[in-house]
Write a protein that holds these residues in place. Structure first.
Motif, PDB file in Angstrom:
ATOM      1  N   ALA A 343      -0.647   0.355   2.707  1.00  0.00           N
ATOM      2  CA  ALA A 343      -2.173   0.866   2.484  1.00  0.00           C
ATOM      3  C   ALA A 343      -3.217  -0.420   2.848  1.00  0.00           C
ATOM      4  N   ASN A 344      -2.793  -1.358   3.733  1.00  0.00           N
ATOM      5  CA  ASN A 344      -3.875  -2.275   4.300  1.00  0.00           C
ATOM      6  C   ASN A 344      -4.476  -1.540   5.342  1.00  0.00           C
ATOM      7  N   ILE A 345      -5.861  -1.483   5.121  1.00  0.00           N
ATOM      8  CA  ILE A 345      -6.990  -0.996   5.772  1.00  0.00           C
ATOM      9  C   ILE A 345      -7.167  -1.119   7.336  1.00  0.00           C
ATOM     10  N   ASN A 346      -6.402  -2.525   7.518  1.00  0.00           N
ATOM     11  CA  ASN A 346      -6.631  -3.002   8.948  1.00  0.00           C
ATOM     12  C   ASN A 346      -5.088  -3.042   9.895  1.00  0.00           C
ATOM     13  N   ASN A 347      -4.319  -2.273   9.073  1.00  0.00           N
ATOM     14  CA  ASN A 347      -2.965  -1.827   9.784  1.00  0.00           C
ATOM     15  C   ASN A 347      -3.224  -0.308  10.149  1.00  0.00           C
ATOM     16  N   LYS A 348      -3.398   0.030  11.550  1.00  0.00           N
ATOM     17  CA  LYS A 348      -4.000   1.139  11.980  1.00  0.00           C
ATOM     18  C   LYS A 348      -2.758   2.192  11.558  1.00  0.00           C
ATOM     19  N   GLU A 349      -1.121   1.921  11.234  1.00  0.00           N
ATOM     20  CA  GLU A 349      -0.231   2.638  10.925  1.00  0.00           C
ATOM     21  C   GLU A 349      -0.165   2.843   9.477  1.00  0.00           C
ATOM     22  N   ASN A 350      -1.024   2.577   8.594  1.00  0.00           N
ATOM     23  CA  ASN A 350      -0.782   2.458   7.246  1.00  0.00           C
ATOM     24  C   ASN A 350      -0.524   3.917   6.691  1.00  0.00           C
ATOM     25  N   ILE A 351       0.372   4.086   6.022  1.00  0.00           N
ATOM     26  CA  ILE A 351       0.870   5.377   5.433  1.00  0.00           C
ATOM     27  C   ILE A 351      -0.110   6.115   4.598  1.00  0.00           C
ATOM     28  N   ALA A 352      -1.052   5.432   3.799  1.00  0.00           N
ATOM     29  CA  ALA A 352      -2.006   6.129   2.861  1.00  0.00           C
ATOM     30  C   ALA A 352      -3.124   6.844   3.809  1.00  0.00           C
ATOM     31  N   SER A 353      -3.266   6.450   5.131  1.00  0.00           N
ATOM     32  CA  SER A 353      -4.138   7.145   5.951  1.00  0.00           C
ATOM     33  C   SER A 353      -3.443   8.328   6.745  1.00  0.00           C
ATOM     34  N   LYS A 354      -2.166   8.507   6.285  1.00  0.00           N
ATOM     35  CA  LYS A 354      -1.383   9.684   7.038  1.00  0.00           C
ATOM     36  C   LYS A 354      -1.259  10.664   6.087  1.00  0.00           C
ATOM     37  N   LEU A 355      -1.920  10.510   4.797  1.00  0.00           N
ATOM     38  CA  LEU A 355      -1.558  11.429   3.735  1.00  0.00           C
ATOM     39  C   LEU A 355      -2.582  12.627   3.885  1.00  0.00           C
ATOM     40  N   ASP A 356      -1.821  13.760   3.655  1.00  0.00           N
ATOM     41  CA  ASP A 356      -2.527  14.955   3.464  1.00  0.00           C
ATOM     42  C   ASP A 356      -3.367  15.035   2.133  1.00  0.00           C
ATOM     43  N   ILE A 357      -2.378  14.712   1.076  1.00  0.00           N
ATOM     44  CA  ILE A 357      -2.945  15.314  -0.422  1.00  0.00           C
ATOM     45  C   ILE A 357      -2.241  14.107  -1.316  1.00  0.00           C
ATOM     46  N   VAL A 358      -3.500  13.792  -2.116  1.00  0.00           N
ATOM     47  CA  VAL A 358      -2.907  12.750  -3.111  1.00  0.00           C
ATOM     48  C   VAL A 358      -3.761  13.322  -4.567  1.00  0.00           C
ATOM     49  N   ILE A 359      -2.423  13.060  -5.370  1.00  0.00           N
ATOM     50  CA  ILE A 359      -3.067  13.575  -6.881  1.00  0.00           C
ATOM     51  C   ILE A 359      -3.210  12.369  -7.605  1.00  0.00           C
ATOM     52  N   LEU A 360      -4.234  12.201  -8.099  1.00  0.00           N
ATOM     53  CA  LEU A 360      -4.842  10.971  -8.887  1.00  0.00           C
ATOM     54  C   LEU A 360      -5.298  11.135 -10.362  1.00  0.00           C
ATOM     55  N   GLY A 361      -5.209  10.139 -11.058  1.00  0.00           N
ATOM     56  CA  GLY A 361      -5.915  10.238 -12.521  1.00  0.00           C
ATOM     57  C   GLY A 361      -7.286   9.638 -12.524  1.00  0.00           C
ATOM     58  N   ALA A 362      -7.701   9.603 -13.711  1.00  0.00           N
ATOM     59  CA  ALA A 362      -9.252   8.952 -13.989  1.00  0.00           C
ATOM     60  C   ALA A 362      -9.350   8.851 -15.591  1.00  0.00           C
ATOM     61  N   SER A 363      -9.723   7.660 -15.996  1.00  0.00           N
ATOM     62  CA  SER A 363     -10.303   7.300 -17.288  1.00  0.00           C
ATOM     63  C   SER A 363     -11.665   7.942 -17.373  1.00  0.00           C
ATOM     64  N   GLU A 364     -12.535   7.632 -16.412  1.00  0.00           N
ATOM     65  CA  GLU A 364     -13.695   8.244 -16.337  1.00  0.00           C
ATOM     66  C   GLU A 364     -13.984   8.960 -14.695  1.00  0.00           C
ATOM     67  N   ILE A 365     -14.868   9.827 -14.653  1.00  0.00           N
ATOM     68  CA  ILE A 365     -15.464  10.190 -13.565  1.00  0.00           C
ATOM     69  C   ILE A 365     -16.958  10.589 -13.644  1.00  0.00           C
ATOM     70  N   ASP A 366     -17.950  10.060 -12.976  1.00  0.00           N
ATOM     71  CA  ASP A 366     -19.356  10.212 -13.005  1.00  0.00           C
ATOM     72  C   ASP A 366     -19.871  11.409 -11.946  1.00  0.00           C
TER      73      ASP A 366
END
Length: 500
Positions: A343-366
């Protein structure tokens, strides 16, 4: 169907993780044929190192609440008379409660971590740490280390196995924890690297960290209890409300335009998130869809999807349970990755940037879709971004799943108490009472209304429903003292966390 309005304003030019100036200087200074020193006890190592006031010491959390090393090291360092130490831990768990006493004595005066829980989190919230602490993302931490923003004097690596060349693996030994992805940047960039192991072997086959990066190897009786890896919910929820959210999320994914052969996927280890994974699994089988990869912290449930051929490979930065630990040891398609690769933003090959779908939680959303996973409604630190902000920014579709009301507390606020993940990177909120899609996705909203029976509402309409059950939440009164900073993946400050 989904536009590309992600957090481009904060995207830096690619500097190249492992190619930046600080790392190049390091590479030139190391002899890759060298071996570390062996033979000293932990007491002898602590006695021999040149500790000075203000130094930064790092630790990793792959053994999670079963880790012994941070405590054993800091117990010895506390006797050395040094002050104002900084702790750059990947995450903090209840087992690390020794830090509370060390903060009170000003032996430790600052902590950098991506996640805080237990007594240390509470103590920081109460203002017991002299300096302002940092809550980073999992990708932001290696970026900061590799670019020289955090300079580590001594890295202490809990090493499940070490061979005679000093190579380290997380897959072997009685304390095996699987991937050691969060410790890699520390090993490359720290001025001094000390591997502490309870399993020395002649030669390792699967290497997480190369021996030339290690200065000293210490053998101890035990580095931790691997059963402590399972320190959260890793079972599919049986709650009917959570299951409804999961079913609605499945319908949403099926109609997102992204659900097709080769799609990539990540979900957390919480009960509702795993229920979503279960629904996606059923849908993949029904529609004969094969995914390219799943990523993140991996659970046994995602391992099952790999073994059943639903995904071609897993990319794993940390194992969330012992089934995942066993899988990464034997399955060549269950791949280890560093946090830099993740997930390093300055690594152009980072896996996070290749994701199609991510499911996340939240304690709060505004109402602006900003998400808080760092502090509770009482202002006490209860976690941290981890990979939340990284994957929300990187994925084409980031979905928050949450009960609208839980224990008489609503999840939607006018403003979240602490911004962990900025709202322009969140695409959809799925609750038991309806689905809110970020208004930037007009085409997706129209498509879901036309093709599904989902109850598509604005987030304001969802909040009205919530408030009819809970009443208007009173505004949280913040104190004047800042105790921590919520930091984005590029190093900018998202929010301030105040003393309770």
């Amino acid at each position: 169907m989904l536009n590309s309005l992600k957090r481009e304003v904060l995207e830096r030019p690619y500097e190249g993780a492992f190619k930046n100036q600080k790392f190049m200087e390091y590479e030139c200074s190391k002899d890759k044929s060298r071996k570390p020193n062996f033979g000293k006890s932990l007491d002898e190592i602590i006695d021999s190192i040149e500790l000075k006031d203000g130094m930064t010491l790092s630790f990793h959390h792959h053994l999670r609440n079963g880790d012994y090393i941070l405590t054993e090291v800091m117990k010895r360092i506390a006797k050395k008379g040094v002050k104002n130490l900084k702790i750059a831990a990947t995450s903090i768990f209840p087992c690390h409660d020794i830090l509370v006493e060390l903060m009170e004595k000003e032996i430790v005066t600052k902590i950098y971590a991506s996640y805080y829980s237990g007594p240390v989190a509470k103590a920081i919230s109460e203002g017991k740490c002299k300096e302002i602490c940092t809550v980073s993302t999992h990708g932001g931490r290696p970026r900061a280390i590799m670019e020289g923003e955090i300079v580590i004097d001594y890295a202490f690596i809990a090493a499940p196995s070490v061979d005679d060349m000093g190579n380290i693996s997380g897959s072997e030994g009685k304390s095996a924890c699987g991937s050691l992805g969060y410790a890699v940047a520390d090993a490359y960039m720290a001025k001094n690297v000390i591997a502490i192991t309870d399993n020395r072997v002649k030669k390792l086959e699967k290497i997480d960290i190369e021996g030339y990066t290690v200065d000293e190897v210490v053998e101890v009786e035990s580095i931790g209890d691997s059963k402590g890896i399972v320190s959260g919910t890793t079972m599919i929820t049986k709650d009917p409300v959570g299951l409804k959210i999961a079913r609605d999320t499945k319908v949403l994914i099926e109609n997102s335009g992204l659900f097709k052969d080769g799609f990539s996927f990540q979900t957390g280890a919480g009960g509702i998130s795993l229920a979503v994974a279960d629904e996606v699994k059923k849908l993949m089988i029904e529609k004969n869809i094969k995914g390219s990869f799943a990523s993140g912290g991996i659970t046994g449930y995602i391992v099952d999807m790999l073994e059943e051929g639903l995904f071609e490979e897993l990319w794993d930065v940390q194992c969330f349970d012992l089934k995942a630990v066993e899988s990464i040891k034997k399955n060549p398609n269950h791949r280890k990755m560093s946090a830099n690769t993740y997930a390093n933003i300055n690594n152009k090959e980072n896996i996070a940037s290749k994701l199609d779908i991510v499911i996340l939680g939240a304690s709060e959303i505004d109402l602006n879709y900003n998400v808080n996973v760092t502090t509770g409604s009482d202002g006490v630190i209860l976690g941290g971004s981890g990979g939340h902000a990284d994957t929300a920014a990187g994925a084409k579709l980031s979905i928050i799943v949450s009960k609208l009301v839980n224990a008489r507390i609503g999840c939607i606020k006018d403003e979240v108490l602490t911004v962990s993940t900025p709202g322009d990177t969140i695409d959809i909120l799925v609750t038991d009472r309806g689905v809110a899609v970020n208004p930037k996705h007009k085409e997706l909203i129209e498509n879901l209304k036309e093709k599904t029976n989902l109850n598509i509402l604005t987030i304001e309409e969802l909040k009205e429903i919530q408030d009819s059950y809970t009443g208007k939440a009173r505004k949280f009164e913040k104190s004047d003292k800042v105790v921590a900073v919520s930091e984005y993946r590029d190093g900018t400050s998202l929010d301030l966390i105040y003393k309770i």
